[in-house]
Design an enzyme around this catalytic site. Sequence first.
Site: not given
Ligand SMILES: [Zn+2]
Length: 358
Positions: A175, A211, A213, A301, A339
Amino acid sequence: MTTPDLAGLPVAWSADCLRHEPAGEVWLGVWDAGTEVPERATVLLGALTEAGAEVTDARPHDPGALLAVHTTGLVSHLATIWTRWEAAGYVSEHQRSRVVPYIFPTAGLLAGMTPRFPEAVHAQAGGFCYDTMTLIGPGSWEAIRAAADAALTAADLVLAGARAAYALCRPPGHHAGPASHGGSCYLNNAAIAAQALREAGAERVAVLDIDAHHGNGTQAIFYDRSDVYYGSVHVDPGAGWFPHYLGFAAERGTGPGEGANRNLPLAPGTGDDGWLDAVAALCADVRARGADVVVVSLGVDAAEADPESPLRVSADGYRRAGELIGALGPVVAVQEGGYDLPSLGGLVVATLSGLLNR
Ligand SMILES: [Zn+2]
């Protein structure tokens, strides 16, 4: 599913990655415990060691490798803000135990005017950090720097002939953009590795981001370039998921980079079938365009048990994704999110065993 066996797989790691203790995150105005905790790295290290991987020290690299994808302003901010925050008395006099931004020079605030860089330390953080969840404390910079060194060390190992290498990066990176950080990310470890591979002679590099996201930072860094492809499968930001503003299918790159960016957003609830179809589509892109080396932004995740996304990928799905990606050529795998502490290690081991086709 075959028994995971990572014998011979190099894992680049530095214990400095444990020094970052963000002490939670401020989400919607409330300070929560957060999920990007040091235990993530210790869990991963244990699982990888148990599976037979070979842990190797992340070697320090020249800061030039960071500045090849990030601005001097961002890098020096990250390197110095904690010391300046503490020296200015925010901890001792104001009980602000972490650097949390509060004012952001958004396009709306500036209305086309040129901002002045603020003198006040507490006003500077929002000039670089675009959310309130990505806190900085004592030891953060040492961990941020060590994570980048781990990614660079894994890239070195692949350049030296390893078929695959894994960087146990913490904090994660995808990010973080050229001049910004957020989403629990500070420096973009995968982009730093991809750029280093380019500079070492790889003509075409592909970054595959699995990932849960969208890796808005990696997209931003390479958006106008044709030499580094960026492909991402992630939960639809339009369905209410970070990074909300970016990560849509229409974002295909610009200028010379037109067509070298591909986003495949998925509906919440998507499981192995839909997710693996998207991974296969990204792999087909990489095969069609050609890549000397693949950097995989390895976030786990998207797994069903993960608290940070509504995707439902299984450990076997991750293993099969590893197989698809491993068939493309040499791979530098860089740890991003993931996570759920009880399942985290097994998911990463499954992906890497797929990558090695074991
Ligand atoms: Zn992520």
